[in-house]
Enzyme design. Structure first.
Site, PDB file in Angstrom:
ATOM      1  CG  LEU A 234      38.072 -15.507 141.933  1.00 29.35           C
ATOM      2  CD1 LEU A 234      37.715 -16.942 141.010  1.00 29.35           C
ATOM      3  CD2 LEU A 234      38.796 -16.515 142.935  1.00 29.35           C
TER       4      LEU A 234
ATOM      5  N   GLY B  26      35.306 -12.118 145.140  1.00 38.05           N
ATOM      6  CA  GLY B  26      36.083 -13.264 145.609  1.00 38.05           C
ATOM      7  C   GLY B  26      36.999 -12.421 147.270  1.00 38.05           C
TER       8      GLY B  26
ATOM      9  CG  ASN C 170      31.229  -8.466 140.082  1.00 33.79           C
ATOM     10  OD1 ASN C 170      32.035  -8.861 141.494  1.00 33.79           O
ATOM     11  ND2 ASN C 170      32.060  -7.803 139.621  1.00 33.79           N
ATOM     12  CD  GLU C 171      30.788 -14.131 142.251  1.00 36.62           C
ATOM     13  OE1 GLU C 171      29.887 -13.030 142.505  1.00 36.62           O
ATOM     14  OE2 GLU C 171      31.899 -13.878 143.144  1.00 36.62           O
TER      15      GLU C 171
HETATM   16  C1  LIG Z   1      30.274 -23.237 139.691  1.00 32.93           C
HETATM   17  C2  LIG Z   1      30.975 -22.561 139.100  1.00 32.93           C
HETATM   18  C3  LIG Z   1      31.503 -22.070 139.647  1.00 32.93           C
HETATM   19  C4  LIG Z   1      31.990 -20.825 138.404  1.00 32.93           C
HETATM   20  C5  LIG Z   1      33.213 -19.415 138.745  1.00 32.93           C
HETATM   21  C6  LIG Z   1      33.329 -19.155 140.292  1.00 32.93           C
HETATM   22  C7  LIG Z   1      34.242 -17.828 140.581  1.00 32.93           C
HETATM   23  C8  LIG Z   1      33.803 -17.267 141.543  1.00 32.93           C
HETATM   24  C9  LIG Z   1      34.326 -17.003 142.929  1.00 32.93           C
HETATM   25  C10 LIG Z   1      35.474 -15.384 142.656  1.00 32.93           C
HETATM   26  C11 LIG Z   1      34.816 -14.660 141.177  1.00 32.93           C
HETATM   27  C12 LIG Z   1      35.617 -13.314 141.505  1.00 32.93           C
HETATM   28  O1  LIG Z   1      35.800 -13.370 142.222  1.00 32.93           O
HETATM   29  S1  LIG Z   1      36.099 -12.979 140.148  1.00 32.93           S
HETATM   30  C13 LIG Z   1      36.863 -11.728 139.654  1.00 32.93           C
HETATM   31  C14 LIG Z   1      35.984 -10.301 139.970  1.00 32.93           C
HETATM   32  N1  LIG Z   1      36.294  -9.095 140.332  1.00 32.93           N
HETATM   33  C15 LIG Z   1      35.864  -8.216 139.357  1.00 32.93           C
HETATM   34  O2  LIG Z   1      34.825  -8.268 139.026  1.00 32.93           O
HETATM   35  C16 LIG Z   1      36.416  -6.775 140.059  1.00 32.93           C
HETATM   36  C17 LIG Z   1      37.272  -6.074 138.733  1.00 32.93           C
HETATM   37  N2  LIG Z   1      37.897  -4.619 138.910  1.00 32.93           N
HETATM   38  C18 LIG Z   1      37.591  -4.074 139.395  1.00 32.93           C
HETATM   39  O3  LIG Z   1      36.427  -3.538 139.614  1.00 32.93           O
HETATM   40  C19 LIG Z   1      38.274  -2.865 139.664  1.00 32.93           C
HETATM   41  O4  LIG Z   1      39.338  -3.300 138.943  1.00 32.93           O
HETATM   42  C20 LIG Z   1      38.875  -2.294 141.171  1.00 32.93           C
HETATM   43  C21 LIG Z   1      37.515  -1.146 141.518  1.00 32.93           C
HETATM   44  C22 LIG Z   1      39.110  -3.462 141.975  1.00 32.93           C
HETATM   45  C23 LIG Z   1      39.586  -1.708 141.130  1.00 32.93           C
HETATM   46  O5  LIG Z   1      39.734  -0.207 140.250  1.00 32.93           O
HETATM   47  P1  LIG Z   1      41.620   0.279 139.819  1.00 32.93           P
HETATM   48  O6  LIG Z   1      40.785   1.272 139.150  1.00 32.93           O
HETATM   49  O7  LIG Z   1      41.470   0.963 141.110  1.00 32.93           O
HETATM   50  O8  LIG Z   1      41.896  -0.413 139.009  1.00 32.93           O
HETATM   51  P2  LIG Z   1      41.809  -0.748 137.746  1.00 32.93           P
HETATM   52  O9  LIG Z   1      40.899  -1.474 137.325  1.00 32.93           O
HETATM   53  O10 LIG Z   1      42.332  -0.019 137.441  1.00 32.93           O
HETATM   54  O11 LIG Z   1      42.764  -2.067 137.832  1.00 32.93           O
HETATM   55  C24 LIG Z   1      44.257  -1.838 138.580  1.00 32.93           C
HETATM   56  C25 LIG Z   1      44.570  -3.509 137.004  1.00 32.93           C
HETATM   57  O12 LIG Z   1      44.785  -4.316 137.986  1.00 32.93           O
HETATM   58  C26 LIG Z   1      43.872  -5.486 137.072  1.00 32.93           C
HETATM   59  N3  LIG Z   1      42.465  -6.227 137.556  1.00 32.93           N
HETATM   60  C27 LIG Z   1      41.834  -5.456 138.245  1.00 32.93           C
HETATM   61  N4  LIG Z   1      41.330  -6.198 139.018  1.00 32.93           N
HETATM   62  C28 LIG Z   1      41.776  -8.000 138.584  1.00 32.93           C
HETATM   63  C29 LIG Z   1      41.189  -9.157 138.599  1.00 32.93           C
HETATM   64  N5  LIG Z   1      39.890  -9.381 139.460  1.00 32.93           N
HETATM   65  N6  LIG Z   1      42.236 -10.436 138.319  1.00 32.93           N
HETATM   66  C30 LIG Z   1      43.157  -9.459 138.042  1.00 32.93           C
HETATM   67  N7  LIG Z   1      43.414  -8.709 137.161  1.00 32.93           N
HETATM   68  C31 LIG Z   1      42.531  -7.463 137.855  1.00 32.93           C
HETATM   69  C32 LIG Z   1      43.463  -4.518 136.034  1.00 32.93           C
HETATM   70  O13 LIG Z   1      43.184  -5.221 134.867  1.00 32.93           O
HETATM   71  C33 LIG Z   1      44.611  -3.375 135.866  1.00 32.93           C
HETATM   72  O14 LIG Z   1      45.698  -3.925 135.344  1.00 32.93           O
HETATM   73  P3  LIG Z   1      46.893  -3.072 134.264  1.00 32.93           P
HETATM   74  O15 LIG Z   1      47.213  -2.602 135.286  1.00 32.93           O
HETATM   75  O16 LIG Z   1      47.398  -4.336 133.945  1.00 32.93           O
HETATM   76  O17 LIG Z   1      45.862  -2.573 133.044  1.00 32.93           O
END
Ligand SMILES: CCCCCCCC/C=C\CC(=O)SCCNC(=O)CCNC(=O)[C@H](O)C(C)(C)COP(=O)(O)OP(=O)(O)OC[C@H]1O[C@@H](n2cnc3c(N)ncnc32)[C@H](O)[C@@H]1OP(=O)(O)O
Length: 303
Positions: free
Chosen positions: A109, A154, A178-179
């Protein structure tokens, strides 16, 4: 495959913009790289690049929402529209889903879509996430996930909605739901998809711990079907696709529906309740604080 009327209606409602947006970045076609023969014209949108090969009936659909293919509302919508377009074009029998962003398949997400956003936006956003899962999970096409990068949350659910998964053998490319590590939980239909793939005990443990599996462990637990060197992911996905397309479509589609309909129906029966549950959960102050802290931590890291 007969889509549940709700999904068909919702997808058609999503499709209407398609006709209105013709000629914009959504719906534009361009010659595929290297020219290619008839039917090799790429199409898609700003965030989804579709490279169709009419001769084989297989299209490659690339997520192109840098830097990490975070599932923004636009990306969710464009994925559904692109998939619907391929499903309605009987030339195509299979889609390989992969990433156009380096190192990441899909970061899950887009947290900026739920952090600091009002309940109405969160509801609209979650309906789009439901729609994408329903569209992929019930697709009449063979969907092969060519996972060429990190695949958390997601992103993992999109890969799990495919018929099979090929993961690049890079220890940085971890996959899982990993939520809990973000202080949130997976809704029941993500849990169901996990259980249907890796079994109840493995899902119970992995969901509670928020496990992100490196390739070898992902293969061992059954989260992915193959782990191959990074430069062989696409070719392996194509070989896997050929294996699935060797089966007559109708029999395969009926079998897929038999296996998946009950899980999908569980969401379809309570879609509004699921949306309300999502909105009331993520809009809690404590959850907003947790998500903001997580996003801040991400912004302080550098990959
Ligand atoms: C019954 C009630 C329900 C309640 C909720 C249900 C919801 C369940 C469904 C889905 C849940 C989700 O999907 S939540 C999101 C989970 N995602 C993560 O944990 C991944 C987070 N990101 C990372 O681990 C890393 O970014 C990466 C491994 C994906 C890539 O690493 P890398 O080092 O290549 O890049 P950066 O970490 O430097 O990131 C670059 C840039 O992107 C921004 N970023 C990363 N992930 C997200 C994200 N998921 N959403 C928004 N933005 C994201 C990060 O902040 C960096 O931004 P800047 O360049 O501005 O610093």
């Amino acid at each position: 495959m007969a889509l549940a009327s709700g999904v068909r209606f919702a997808a058609r409602a999503l499709l209407r913009p398609w006709a209105l947006l013709r000629g914009t970045t959504l719906g534009r076609t361009e010659p595929a790289a290297g020219g290619g023969g008839d039917g090799a014209r790429r199409f898609g949108s700003q965030r989804v690049l579709v490279e169709p090969d009419a001769a084989s009936g297989v299209a490659v659909m690339k997520l192109r929402n840098p830097p990490v293919n975070a599932l923004s509302l636009e990306l969710l919508t464009e994925l559904v529209i692109s998939l619907e377009k391929l499903e309605n074009d009987k030339t195509f029998r299979g889609v390989i889903l992969t990433s156009d962003c380096p190192r990441v398949f899909c970061a899950g997400l887009d947290l900026t879509e739920i952090c600091g956003r009002n309940p109405a936006h969160c509801a609209e956003y979650w309906k789009a996430m439901q729609e994408l899962w329903l569209r992929t999970y019930l697709s009449s096409l063979v969907l092969v996930a060519a996972i060429n990068g990190a695949c958390p949350a997601g992103g993992c659910i999109i890969a799990l909605s495919c018929d099979c998964r090929v993961l690049a053998d890079n220890p940085k490319y971890r996959i899982g739901l990993n939520e809990t590590l973000l202080g949130i939980i997976a809704p029941f239909w993500l849990k169901d998809t996990y259980v249907n793939t890796i079994g109840h005990r493995a899902s119970e443990q992995a969901l509670q711990l928020g496990s992100l599996f490196p390739p070898a462990e992902a293969l061992q637990v059954g989260l992915v079907d193959q782990v191959v060197p990074e430069d062989q992911v696409q070719s392996t996905a194509l070989s896997e696709m050929a294996r699935w397309l060797a089966v007559p479509d109708h029999a395969r589609q009926l079998t897929k529906n038999m296996m998946r309909k009950a899980t999908a129906d569980r969401l379809l029966r309570q879609r509004d309740a699921d949306t309300q549950n999502f909105v009331s959960f993520v809009c809690r102050d404590s959850i907003q604080k947790s998500l903001q802290a997580y996003l801040e931590k991400l912004r302080q890291r550098k990959g």
